[in-house]
Scaffold this active site. Structure first.
Site, short mmCIF file in Angstrom:
data_model
loop_
_atom_site.label_atom_id
_atom_site.label_comp_id
_atom_site.label_asym_id
_atom_site.label_seq_id
_atom_site.Cartn_x
_atom_site.Cartn_y
_atom_site.Cartn_z
N ILE A 12 15.19 -49.05 -27.00
CA ILE A 12 14.12 -49.58 -26.14
C ILE A 12 13.30 -50.65 -26.87
CG2 ILE A 12 11.96 -48.95 -24.95
CD1 ILE A 12 14.65 -48.06 -23.60
N ARG A 152 12.70 -47.83 -17.61
CA ARG A 152 13.64 -47.22 -16.65
C ARG A 152 15.04 -47.77 -16.84
NH1 ARG A 152 9.95 -48.49 -11.41
NH2 ARG A 152 9.27 -46.37 -11.07
N LYS A 204 7.58 -41.38 -14.73
CA LYS A 204 8.79 -41.52 -15.57
C LYS A 204 9.56 -40.19 -15.65
CE LYS A 204 11.80 -42.58 -18.61
NZ LYS A 204 12.96 -43.37 -18.24
N ASN A 208 13.49 -38.89 -13.89
CA ASN A 208 14.65 -38.31 -14.58
C ASN A 208 14.88 -36.85 -14.17
OD1 ASN A 208 15.54 -40.54 -15.86
ND2 ASN A 208 14.40 -40.21 -17.74
N ARG A 211 16.94 -36.74 -11.07
CA ARG A 211 18.37 -36.91 -11.32
C ARG A 211 18.98 -35.63 -11.89
NH1 ARG A 211 20.47 -41.74 -10.95
NH2 ARG A 211 22.01 -41.46 -12.59
N ARG A 244 20.95 -40.84 4.71
CA ARG A 244 19.84 -40.28 3.93
C ARG A 244 20.30 -39.24 2.91
NH1 ARG A 244 18.41 -41.70 8.68
NH2 ARG A 244 19.15 -39.80 9.67
N CYS A 258 17.37 -38.97 -22.30
CA CYS A 258 16.39 -38.96 -21.21
C CYS A 258 16.55 -37.77 -20.27
CB CYS A 258 16.50 -40.26 -20.41
SG CYS A 258 15.99 -41.69 -21.36
N LYS A 315 27.82 -40.61 -21.93
CA LYS A 315 28.22 -41.13 -20.62
C LYS A 315 29.15 -42.32 -20.80
CE LYS A 315 25.53 -44.35 -18.90
NZ LYS A 315 24.63 -45.01 -18.02
N ARG A 322 23.68 -39.12 -28.39
CA ARG A 322 22.55 -38.18 -28.44
C ARG A 322 22.64 -37.14 -27.32
NH1 ARG A 322 17.60 -42.25 -28.89
NH2 ARG A 322 18.96 -43.41 -27.51
N1 LIG Z 1 17.33 -45.05 -24.71
C1 LIG Z 1 17.00 -45.10 -23.44
O1 LIG Z 1 17.82 -45.43 -22.59
C2 LIG Z 1 15.58 -44.83 -22.96
C3 LIG Z 1 15.25 -45.13 -21.63
C4 LIG Z 1 13.96 -44.91 -21.21
C5 LIG Z 1 13.03 -44.39 -22.10
N2 LIG Z 1 13.38 -44.09 -23.37
C6 LIG Z 1 12.34 -43.56 -24.27
O2 LIG Z 1 11.96 -44.58 -25.19
C7 LIG Z 1 11.62 -43.99 -26.45
C8 LIG Z 1 12.45 -44.61 -27.55
O3 LIG Z 1 13.80 -44.31 -27.31
P1 LIG Z 1 14.99 -45.07 -28.04
O4 LIG Z 1 16.20 -44.72 -27.28
O5 LIG Z 1 14.64 -46.49 -28.24
O6 LIG Z 1 14.96 -44.33 -29.46
P2 LIG Z 1 15.77 -44.75 -30.79
O7 LIG Z 1 15.95 -43.51 -31.56
O8 LIG Z 1 16.94 -45.59 -30.42
O9 LIG Z 1 14.77 -45.71 -31.58
C9 LIG Z 1 13.52 -45.32 -32.05
C10 LIG Z 1 13.23 -46.00 -33.36
O10 LIG Z 1 11.89 -45.68 -33.75
C11 LIG Z 1 11.87 -45.65 -35.18
N3 LIG Z 1 10.62 -44.98 -35.59
C12 LIG Z 1 10.32 -43.67 -35.66
N4 LIG Z 1 9.03 -43.50 -36.04
C13 LIG Z 1 8.50 -44.73 -36.21
C14 LIG Z 1 7.22 -45.22 -36.58
N5 LIG Z 1 6.21 -44.41 -36.85
N6 LIG Z 1 7.06 -46.55 -36.66
C15 LIG Z 1 8.06 -47.42 -36.41
N7 LIG Z 1 9.31 -47.00 -36.05
C16 LIG Z 1 9.50 -45.68 -35.94
C17 LIG Z 1 13.15 -44.94 -35.54
O11 LIG Z 1 13.51 -45.21 -36.87
C18 LIG Z 1 14.13 -45.55 -34.52
O12 LIG Z 1 14.80 -46.68 -35.05
C19 LIG Z 1 11.84 -42.49 -26.28
O13 LIG Z 1 10.64 -41.87 -25.93
C20 LIG Z 1 12.82 -42.41 -25.14
O14 LIG Z 1 12.72 -41.20 -24.43
C21 LIG Z 1 14.64 -44.32 -23.84
#
Ligand SMILES: NC(=O)c1ccc[n+]([C@@H]2O[C@H](COP(=O)([O-])OP(=O)(O)OC[C@H]3O[C@@H](n4cnc5c(N)ncnc54)[C@H](O)[C@@H]3O)[C@@H](O)[C@H]2O)c1
Length: 415
Positions: A12, A152, A204, A208, A211, A244, A258, A315, A322
């Site tokens: 993200i 999203r 948010k 999910n 789903r 529907r 998620c 998926k 994860r």
């Molecule tokens: N991946 C998705 O499709 C998705 C979709 C919607 C929401 N989210 C949400 O977004 C958030 C991030 O998810 P993601 O998939 O990007 O996670 P990710 O694990 O891919 O990336 C998170 C990054 O944050 C870094 N990190 C941890 N602590 C830190 C800090 N204090 N300072 C700086 N960096 C730090 C980690 O090293 C890691 O690289 C989560 O809450 C997730 O639920 C993810």
């Protein structure tokens, strides 16, 4: 032009940082993982995501994006760090706390802080807001601005969706939400709706959870269809022709960062017991065990059996493992002494022991199609069948054509 720090450069944070840099902001991407920072600084991505590399290399070359393991004074701070589940099915907010601690010394009047991490309602106000306010003696919404902006996006399609999806932004007050909208409108083409902090946090996780509940319903229907000897895929196809009705697909379990996690965030601080949401979570969690049991039945009687899993990603068409139920299935089989080999060309940088296609099917007794990657359509099943000891395919995604694989001499099993 405003300077923005994005904390957390994962699926993200990195695309968000790139898009903000691409629309002209000066962006500092911050991650605590040195390996990620070194890789990004050498022009390489640490995640697979369609269309990301081109934008990343461009903003890096234009010096619009820098990456570092240290925060710098900025106008806006965006937190996109992980929010996993702990062992008691509660949100582990330690990364949100550590990111807030990292920025608190830099925050001054008029700054904006945005939490993007999926979190239980109240997290932005009570965790992020409290840490910043305590340190700086500033009131959120008056001294500095505080907002929540959930993501999203669909993994594998993040760059398209980050631009085109509608967004819901919550602010601790109207000014905070409006300030956040101003930042995102730099690259977002979808509509941006403004609401309160807690509403946007809840939206948010409600999405999910919807789903997850729908998939649990599909999984339950699938089991019931077995009793009636009716094909679940036909049922869903025809039922969804109703204007529907939109039943999602049954499958081998729900994984990812998620859908398998967020429903627990809804349940975290509530008084109600025996919720539908918890029941559905438990149904979906039980599915990989059901799949493992069916595999054991199919290969029963074979001496020293070997199972090949096609796809360990949670998926189709992503390299993300994860919370993947494929891992649960793998472990269940291995516990029973079954030899398991996994083939997944999309998964890189993994702790799992993966094999090439030929090695994975050599002497195998069953292929479990777990992730419906498009590349699996190109596999030459004739050569695969020549290498196998017994020709069984268990297709958990309705991926192969039953008649075609049966003509090749496979026994075909579906869910
Ligand atoms: N991946 C998705 O499709 C998705 C979709 C919607 C929401 N989210 C949400 O977004 C958030 C991030 O998810 P993601 O998939 O990007 O996670 P990710 O694990 O891919 O990336 C998170 C990054 O944050 C870094 N990190 C941890 N602590 C830190 C800090 N204090 N300072 C700086 N960096 C730090 C980690 O090293 C890691 O690289 C989560 O809450 C997730 O639920 C993810």
């Amino acid at each position: 032009m405003k300077k923005i720090s994005v904390l957390g450069l994962g699926y993200i944070g990195l695309p968000t940082a790139c898009m903000l840099a691409n629309c002209g902001f000066e962006v500092l991407g911050v991650d605590i993982d040195e390996e990620i920072i070194n890789k990004l600084n050498s022009g390489k991505l640490h995640i697979e995501e369609r269309d990301l590399e081109e934008i990343f290399l461009k903003v890096l070359a234009d010096n619009k994006l820098r990456v570092s393991n240290k925060v710098e004074k900025s106008d806006v701070y965006i937190i996109a760090v992980p929010t996993p589940l702990n062992k008691s099915n509660k949100a582990d907010l330690s990364y949100v706390v550590s990111a807030s601690e990292m920025i608190k010394d830099f925050v001054t009047k008029e700054n904006l802080i945005i939490l993007e991490s999926t979190s239980p309602p109240g997290t932005t106000r009570n965790i992020v807001g409290d840490i910043i306010s305590k340190k700086n003696d500033l009131i959120a919404g008056e001294g500095y601005y505080l907002a929540y902006c959930p993501e999203r996006v669909l993994p594998g399609k993040i760059i398209y969706e980050i631009v085109n999806n509608d967004r819901v932004i919550g602010g601790i007050n109207k000014k905070s939400a409006e300030f956040a909208r101003e930042i995102y409108s730099g690259f977002v083409k979808g509509n941006i709706y403004l609401t309160t902090l807690e509403t946007s946090e809840f939206v948010k996780i409600a999405e999910n959870t919807y789903r997850d509940v729908n998939i649990a319903f599909a999984n339950e229907l699938s089991e019931i269809c077995n009793d009636y000897n009716i094909n679940i895929w036909d049922v869903i196809k025809y039922a969804n022709m109703h204007p529907r009705v939109n039943i999602l697909n049954p499958g081998p379990g729900v994984g990812g960062h998620c859908i398998s996690i967020d429903p627990w965030f809804i349940l975290e601080n509530i008084k109600k017991k025996n919720t539908l949401i918890e029941k559905c979570r438990n149904i979906n969690n039980s599915i990989p065990h059901v799949i493992a049991k069916r595999i054991l039945n199919i290969i029963d009687g074979i001496r020293n059996p070997k199972v090949t899993i096609f796809g360990v990603a949670y998926k189709e068409n992503v390299g993300d493992t994860r919370e993947s139920p494929a891992v649960v299935i793998n472990n269940e089989l291995m516990k029973r002494g079954i030899r398991v080999s996994i083939y997944d060309p999309l998964v890189i940088n993994t702790k799992y022991n993966l094999s090439g296609l030929e090695d994975s099917v050599d002497g195998s007794d069953l292929i479990l199609l777990f992730s419906g990657h498009s590349v699996f359509k190109e596999i030459d099943l004739v050569s695969v069948s020549d290498l196998m000891r017994n020709r069984n395919i268990f297709d958990t995604r309705n991926f192969f054509n039953k008649e075609t694989v049966e003509k090749l001499g496979f026994n075909y099993y579906n869910i």
